[in-house]
Design an enzyme around this catalytic site. Structure first.
Site, PDB file in Angstrom:
ATOM      1  N   TYR A  77       0.833  -1.199   0.000  1.00  0.00           N
ATOM      2  CA  TYR A  77       0.000   0.000   0.000  1.00  0.00           C
ATOM      3  C   TYR A  77       0.871   1.253   0.000  1.00  0.00           C
ATOM      4  O   TYR A  77       0.637   2.188  -0.784  1.00  0.00           O
ATOM      5  CB  TYR A  77      -0.920  -0.014   1.220  1.00  0.00           C
ATOM      6  N   LYS A 108       1.253   4.380  -2.706  1.00  0.00           N
ATOM      7  CA  LYS A 108       1.001   5.777  -2.361  1.00  0.00           C
ATOM      8  C   LYS A 108       2.233   6.656  -2.567  1.00  0.00           C
ATOM      9  O   LYS A 108       2.108   7.840  -2.919  1.00  0.00           O
ATOM     10  CB  LYS A 108       0.487   5.868  -0.919  1.00  0.00           C
TER      11      LYS A 108
END
Length: 235
Positions: free
Chosen positions: A144, A148
């Site tokens: 994740y 990002k």
């Protein structure tokens, strides 16, 4: 405000917590194009806020150009959709990494490319909804956080490239926000979920609206949103 002057804002992940709150916050002042995968939920939200549905699977970028071909004006794009799957690097297979990067990075890049001529015509704004994980990667957050960090790079590059066209590009970094995604995260972390200890989706939506509606002589490249004094997530 006349229809011709009212900005038209496209929101991805519109049926999620922040997406719904933003659609409601912009309703009336902005024309709305709302992207989602669940046609029933999307139609219900569009009926509530007078929006136009954009049924689109973000894992299939080859379909984007055709899907947006019928759109006329697009002033702003809010890249809000995202997925998260926690796990250590030694545990997560390539399928998790591929899906996470596809939704969180490849889709925003491909959709930006498809919509860029329209946003240039309007001298509009792109907003990328990022995360604290886009600034610091913690254990168990590798896939994740990587997506990002990459999303930040996409926004930074786009900002430098599009300044000459009068297009503004902002990244918003919310802290933990109450909603279904945070519930899933807390389940994966093995901790309790108490929505009252997190940012409200409406608070994040108000911040995004502030970015979109900022006077034209200002740009807000990076905006962090954290719980106020006396609040904050536990765990």
């Amino acid at each position: 405000m006349t229809e011709a002057k009212r900005p038209v804002t496209l929101i991805t992940g519109a049926t999620g917590g922040i997406g719904v709150a933003l659609a409601r916050a912009l309703s009336g002042a902005h024309g709305l194009i709302l992207q989602g995968r669940d046609g029933e939920r999307l139609e219900a939200l569009c009926a509530e806020v007078d929006g136009r549905p954009l049924l689109l699977d973000l894992t299939k970028p080859a379909t984007f150009a055709e899907a947006v071909a019928g759109l006329e004006r697009v002033t702003n794009v809010v890249h809000n959709a995202g997925v998260v799957e926690l796990g250590a690097v030694e545990e997560q297979g390539h399928e998790v990494w591929t899906h996470t990067l596809a939704v969180n990075v490849v889709a925003p890049a491909a959709l930006t490319r498809a919509l860029l001529p329209r946003v240039r015509d309007e001298r509009g704004t792109f907003v990328f909804v990022n995360s604290g994980a886009g600034l610091q990667a913690n254990a168990g957050w590798g896939s994740y956080a990587a997506s990002k960090f990459a999303l930040k790079a996409l926004a930074d590059s786009l900002r430098a490239e599009e300044a000459a066209h009068g297009v503004r590009v902002s990244t918003v970094y919310p802290g933990r926000t109450a909603g279904p995604m945070q519930q899933k995260v807390r389940e994966q972390e093995g901790g309790p979920y108490d929505g009252a200890t997190y940012l409200r989706a409406e608070t994040v939506a108000a911040t995004i609206r502030f970015v979109l509606d900022a006077p034209r002589d200002a740009t807000l490249p990076d905006v962090g949103v954290r719980p106020g004094p006396g609040q904050g997530a536990k765990g």
